[in-house]
Each structure stands twice: as C-alpha cells, then as structure tokens.
Design an enzyme around this catalytic site. Structure first.
Site, PDB file in Angstrom:
ATOM      1  N   CYS A  14       0.861  -1.176   0.000  1.00  0.00           N
ATOM      2  CA  CYS A  14       0.000   0.000   0.000  1.00  0.00           C
ATOM      3  C   CYS A  14       0.903   1.233   0.000  1.00  0.00           C
ATOM      4  CB  CYS A  14      -0.881   0.000   1.243  1.00  0.00           C
ATOM      5  SG  CYS A  14       0.093   0.123   2.744  1.00  0.00           S
ATOM      6  N   HIS A  52       6.420  -6.821   7.193  1.00  0.00           N
ATOM      7  CA  HIS A  52       6.419  -8.254   7.500  1.00  0.00           C
ATOM      8  C   HIS A  52       6.726  -9.056   6.252  1.00  0.00           C
ATOM      9  CE1 HIS A  52       5.441  -7.880  11.629  1.00  0.00           C
ATOM     10  NE2 HIS A  52       4.499  -7.014  11.326  1.00  0.00           N
ATOM     11  N   CYS A 109       2.889   6.415   8.339  1.00  0.00           N
ATOM     12  CA  CYS A 109       1.927   6.680   7.266  1.00  0.00           C
ATOM     13  C   CYS A 109       1.092   7.921   7.639  1.00  0.00           C
ATOM     14  CB  CYS A 109       1.015   5.468   7.105  1.00  0.00           C
ATOM     15  SG  CYS A 109      -0.247   5.751   5.866  1.00  0.00           S
ATOM     16  N   GLU A 139       0.414  -0.452  16.046  1.00  0.00           N
ATOM     17  CA  GLU A 139      -0.234   0.814  15.629  1.00  0.00           C
ATOM     18  C   GLU A 139      -1.091   1.366  16.767  1.00  0.00           C
ATOM     19  OE1 GLU A 139      -2.573   0.902  11.876  1.00  0.00           O
ATOM     20  OE2 GLU A 139      -3.911   2.235  12.987  1.00  0.00           O
ATOM     21  N   THR A 177      -6.295   1.564  11.674  1.00  0.00           N
ATOM     22  CA  THR A 177      -6.535   1.777  10.229  1.00  0.00           C
ATOM     23  C   THR A 177      -7.012   0.521   9.495  1.00  0.00           C
ATOM     24  OG1 THR A 177      -4.193   1.389   9.824  1.00  0.00           O
ATOM     25  CG2 THR A 177      -4.893   3.690   9.933  1.00  0.00           C
TER      26      THR A 177
HETATM   27 FE1  SF4 Z   1      -1.024   1.272   4.285  1.00  0.00          FE
HETATM   28 FE2  SF4 Z   1      -1.754   1.376   6.832  1.00  0.00          FE
HETATM   29 FE3  SF4 Z   1      -1.112   3.616   5.555  1.00  0.00          FE
HETATM   30 FE4  SF4 Z   1      -3.347   2.351   4.935  1.00  0.00          FE
HETATM   31  S1  SF4 Z   1      -2.867   3.303   6.883  1.00  0.00           S
HETATM   32  S2  SF4 Z   1      -1.863   3.204   3.493  1.00  0.00           S
HETATM   33  S3  SF4 Z   1      -2.756   0.202   5.201  1.00  0.00           S
HETATM   34  S4  SF4 Z   1       0.243   1.910   6.000  1.00  0.00           S
END
Ligand code: SF4
Length: 294
Positions: A14, A52, A109, A139, A177
């Site tokens: 992602c 991972h 992120c 997270e 998330t």
């Molecule tokens: Fe990827 Fe998590 Fe960011 Fe969504 S929140 S883009 S799944 S790292």
C-alpha cells in the site's frame, strides 16, 4: 492473437508501506554518499521490522540496516538514524530519540499520523479517547502513546457491552486503520446506545478493501489469474479466495519459481495481483515472465 496481461494497480505494497520501505533505501544511499565524501556515515536502524516480509528485511540487513525492537535497545544507542515505520510509534519514542541526540526519520503513514493528531488534540481538550482495534498491535500502542490521558481500547462486542465509562463521558472514537468497517460501525452503534456524548472519527484506511475490490473485478474478466504473496499472509489468502470465486483458473504463488503456468490457446486475458507485503520486484518478475513466454 497475443495474450493480454493486466496487473492490478493496487497489487502489492500500500502507499504507506511503500513509502516506508523506499525511505529506508533512500537512507542507505544518503549514508553511502556521506561515506564517499569522507563524512561520518551513520548506522541505520528501523524501529521494528519495516515490513512483514522476510526477503525485504534480509535484503536490508545485508545492506547494514538493523532492527531495534524496543525503547531499551534505543536507549543503548549513541549514534544513528532511527526510521519510524508506517505503523507509527508513541510520542515517548520521539522524545527518547531526541534525548539521545539520534537522527529521526519519520516514515509514519500520514493516515496513522492523522490519528495521532486527533487523539492528541481531543485528549488535551479533556475527551476520553476510545480506540477500536487490537490492543496488542503496534499501531494501537502508538496511538495510545499520543493521548494525554489513558485511552480505552475495544475490539469485540462483549468488550464494548461491558465498557466501564460514565454514561455522560465525553468520548472521542477513532479506529485502527486496518479494522473491518462493518464491525467498527456495529461497535459504534452499541456505544451510542449507552453513551450520548460520542464523537466518531472514522480513521479506517481503505487500501485493503480497494485491493480486494480491484482483484475481484480483474478476476471476473480474466481467463487466468495469478495471486502473488506469502503462504502465511492472511491478506494474500483472502485475495486468492476472492479471485478463485471469479476465475476458475487462479494460481497462488510465493515467487516466480512456484509458477508452472500452462495457458491454453483460448486464453485472452491473464490478471495479476499481489498481497500487501509482496515486494515490487517479485511482482515485476512474474509479470515479465508471463509477457515474455505467452
Ligand atoms: Fe497502508 Fe496502513 Fe497507511 Fe493504509 S494506513 S496506506 S494500510 S500503512
């Protein structure tokens, strides 16, 4: 007539994970460049494995990147670049990095960072933060570490039903998330039936859902579908399950060497998708193999 090969746009990493992995490779180049210029090249550490995926972590290790697992290991360092992975970390870790005069490279992120900002602001405003997610997940631990008062974590219906908060508590709800949206909604409804002062921020990221929707659409048009990803990766297995329902000839492979593809002459479209922790080079290898050989 030539076979058409289509790669799903959302195959593989992602946005947040790609950004984090790219950040580590960029740092390797930066430190190499520093060494070439006779400057002091710093050792690079990631706070937890960046992803991972064993191949990626092993490749980084070979290039000198080390993984540190906790605050104690961080405290023992006297120099280095610390890369924060996409999951993010609690505020205390940033403070420790600063205190130790280490260099912080933040690859949290932005979707996770948004949650940190919400809980920091709302908890400072006196709200009770309720995180819907898995309490043991890094997270969620990171999010908890941005709250100025103790946050509550709820994952199941039973936990929500037995919640011990005053009915007039001013509650701010956020979500991990990757939490399932329907389950999130169900839990919020239970909360709203017992508490009347609830504000909800839907912080679920739809990267996983998008990947699945796109895989389903591609598989429904494809004559042959190839799903690339780790055998133990639950999101890859889910992709395989979705694609198999749409396309009878669906292959599940870890790398190109697992692919023993036989394509009948009647095949027009081969679709390819990949799980969230499949590196791009593996996807590319599979794609170019199919393009070259059929
Ligand atoms: Fe990827 Fe998590 Fe960011 Fe969504 S929140 S883009 S799944 S790292």
């Amino acid at each position: 007539m030539q076979i058409e090969v289509q790669l799903a746009k959302s195959a593989g990493f992602c946005f947040g994970v790609k950004r984090a992995v790219d950040t580590v490779y960029e740092q390797i180049e930066i430190q190499k460049e520093a060494a070439a210029q006779g400057k002091n090249a710093l050792p690079i550490y990631t706070y937890g494995p960046i992803i991972h995926n064993e191949q990626v972590v092993a490749d980084l290790e070979e290039k000198g990147v080390r993984v540190i697992e906790d605050a104690a290991a961080l405290s023992a360092l006297s120099e280095g670049v610390i890369i924060i992975r996409s999951h993010g970390v609690e505020k205390a870790i940033y403070d420790l990095i600063e205190e130790k005069h280490l260099t912080c490279v933040d690859a949290t992120c932005p979707f996770v960072k948004r949650i940190h900002n919400i809980v920091q602001k709302e908890s400072e405003n006196g709200k009770q933060i309720l995180i819907i997610g898995n309490a043991g997940h890094p997270e969620v631990e990171g999010i908890m570490g941005w709250c100025s008062s103790k946050a509550t974590v709820v994952e199941t219906i039973d936990e929500m039903k037995s919640l011990q908060l005053p009915s007039d508590a001013d509650i701010c709800v956020v979500s991990q998330t990757t939490f399932n949206f329907n389950k999130f909604q169900e839990l919020v409804e239970i909360l709203e039936s017992t508490h009347y002062n609830v504000s909800v921020a839907n912080t679920i990221c739809n990267a996983t859902e998008e990947r699945q929707t796109e895989a389903k659409e591609l598989a429904s048009r494809a004559d042959v579908m190839i799903v690339v990803g780790g055998a133990h990766s639950s999101n890859t297995r889910k992709l395989y399950e979705i694609c198999s329902k749409e396309c009878a000839t669906t292959y599940f492979i870890q790398t190109l060497s697992d692919l023993h593809l036989e394509i009948p002459k009647s095949v027009r479209l081969v679709g390819i998708t990949a799980g969230a922790s499949t590196p791009n080079n593996i996807i590319e290898e599979v794609q170019s193999y199919v393009r070259r050989n059929f």
